[in-house]
Design an enzyme around this catalytic site. Structure first.
Site, PDB file in Angstrom:
ATOM      1  CG  HIS A   1      -0.111  26.760  73.313  1.00 12.70           C
ATOM      2  ND1 HIS A   1       0.241  26.661  74.640  1.00 12.70           N
ATOM      3  CD2 HIS A   1       0.603  27.805  72.807  1.00 12.70           C
ATOM      4  CE1 HIS A   1       1.126  27.602  74.927  1.00 12.70           C
ATOM      5  NE2 HIS A   1       1.370  28.308  73.830  1.00 12.70           N
TER       6      HIS A   1
ATOM      7  CG  ASP B   1       6.644  30.476  68.873  1.00 15.26           C
ATOM      8  OD1 ASP B   1       5.805  31.238  69.365  1.00 15.26           O
ATOM      9  OD2 ASP B   1       7.366  29.729  69.554  1.00 15.26           O
TER      10      ASP B   1
END
Length: 426
Positions: A334, A240
């Site tokens: 995403h 991330d």
């Protein structure tokens, strides 16, 4: 969340700031003095057990406490600094009857406390001594103003248009008691006690002038926990932070900070921060197969590489198809939706913390992401990206936005000044 969040791990090559502690307090680093040097020697000797086989890129834990971040800087600390392993986010509302004068006195107290603690000093009257044995541990304190602050202090004419309330999003399930606030404080440190010490100091400094509206606690991977510096993972297990803007990029300041000659003048070198408590529905997420999880994100879970091939930093090929003619990176992935080049260049510097606030009565974890993102203008950063996510992000069924806030964070305080002085005394 996987493609744009900030996840920085400090490397040994990054310079430490070794500015002398100022004020009348005694620096923890100076107090350790020779003993500290001896401790480092012992730590090196102990490395024969704990670190001898670690690659040279690892950060020895014995160095974590020594890192000091300066308070008097162009942009407030805690924005571009490496992400710390512990964090606290909280807001305060001014007490009834408190106004501009009380707010100015409070920001002066907070700024002095921040300078002192970030320099590793202790010994102030009433200090709890919680962090007496530690070094600065990369402590940062950051301060901002919410929309409601300006009416309470009679400064409505100074309220920037960029601080207008965020629009409603279909995925919002907001708890208003844990959203917004007059004054926002962000605390980060690489030691839990150092971070807690700063939290208590800020709360005590508020005195009768302001009271806590909400507080949230977060964490990230500790420096030295991995064999080499690498992008961190969120609680879904995804790498991330791969595409977060980098300070070396030529247009970084333009996208993240208000220019020195910008409007309003008191926000020069400042930034706007959006804070969202995003709950991850981990039980539902973990029922998905690895392949389906990767399809939701658009990146491999093992190393963060795009599904179109390459490694973590390889540019994603949005047009690549498989043998059946299907897009390798799904149209609602995403990582595809959040790309700046898919959002008119919208960019934001994400600097989040994970959180875990226990287990609900039904056994589900109350855990997720304390999303913190910075931009020169939220109408060109957060808002267009979130609107697009709202329309068809594959990740949406697995997350829930439960709290929200937008705050104006002025530039850093010069020597002898406090944060927000240009607003409160201008």
């Amino acid at each position: 969340m996987a493609d744009t969040s900030l996840s920085q791990t400090r490397t040994p090559e990054e310079p430490r700031v070794e500015s002398a502690a100022s004020g009348t307090g005694i620096s923890r680093r100076r107090l350790l003095g020779t003993a500290g040097a001896t401790g480092l020697v012992l730590g090196a000797a102990g490395g024969a057990v704990g670190y001898a086989s670690a690659p040279s890129g690892a950060t020895p834990l014995t160095s974590v406490g020594a890192t000091e971040v300066p308070f008097h800087v162009k942009h407030q600390p805690g924005i571009t600094d490496p992400l710390q392993s512990r964090g606290h986010l909280l807001t305060f509302d001014l007490a009834p009857g408190a106004g501009r004068k009380e707010a100015a006195a409070l920001l002066r107290r907070w700024s002095d406390t921040a300078r002192r603690l970030m320099a590793g000093e202790f010994g102030a009257e009433g200090d709890s001594d919680v962090a007496r044995d530690a070094g600065p541990s990369s402590l940062t304190l950051t301060f901002g103003f919410g929309h409601s602050f300006f009416a309470r202090t009679g400064l409505e004419k100074q309220r920037p248009a960029a601080l207008d309330p965020l629009p409603a999003f279909s995925s919002d399930r907001l708890d208003r008691t844990r959203s917004d606030g007059d004054l926002w404080v962000q605390i980060g440190a690489d030691d839990a006690l150092v971070a807690f010490h700063a939290l208590r100091a800020v709360q005590k400094d508020a005195g009768a002038a302001a009271r806590v509206r909400w507080q949230m606690n977060g964490f990230n991977r500790s420096p030295g926990a991995t064999a080499r510096p690498m992008t961190t993972r969120n609680l879904m297990g995804q790498v991330d932070g791969t595409r977060n803007p980098k300070t070396a990029e030529p247009d970084f300041d333009e996208r993240i900070f208000v220019p020195a000659q910008g409007e309003p003048a008191w926000m020069a070198n400042g930034s706007y921060v959006v804070v969202r408590r995003i709950r991850m529905l981990l039980d539902d997420w973990e029922k998905l197969s690895l392949r389906k999880q990767e399809g939701v994100i658009g990146r491999r879970k093992a190393d963060g590489a795009p599904l179109s091939g390459g490694d973590e930093t390889t540019k994603m090929d949005l047009e690549k198809t498989d043998a059946e003619g299907n897009l390798v990176v799904p149209v609602n992935a995403h990582a595809r939706i959040t790309r700046p080049d898919q959002n008119g260049g919208a960019a934001m510097l994400r600097r989040p913390f994970s959180y875990h606030d226990g287990i609900d009565a039904d056994g589900t974890p109350d855990a997720g992401l304390l999303f913190v993102c910075w931009q020169a203008d939220p109408l060109r950063g957060f808002v267009p990206v979130q609107r697009k996510l709202d329309r068809g992000d594959a990740l949406t069924p697995f997350i829930r936005h439960e709290a929200s806030g937008l705050f104006a964070v002025p530039g850093g305080a010069a020597e002898g000044e406090y944060v927000g002085q240009a607003l409160l005394e201008g």
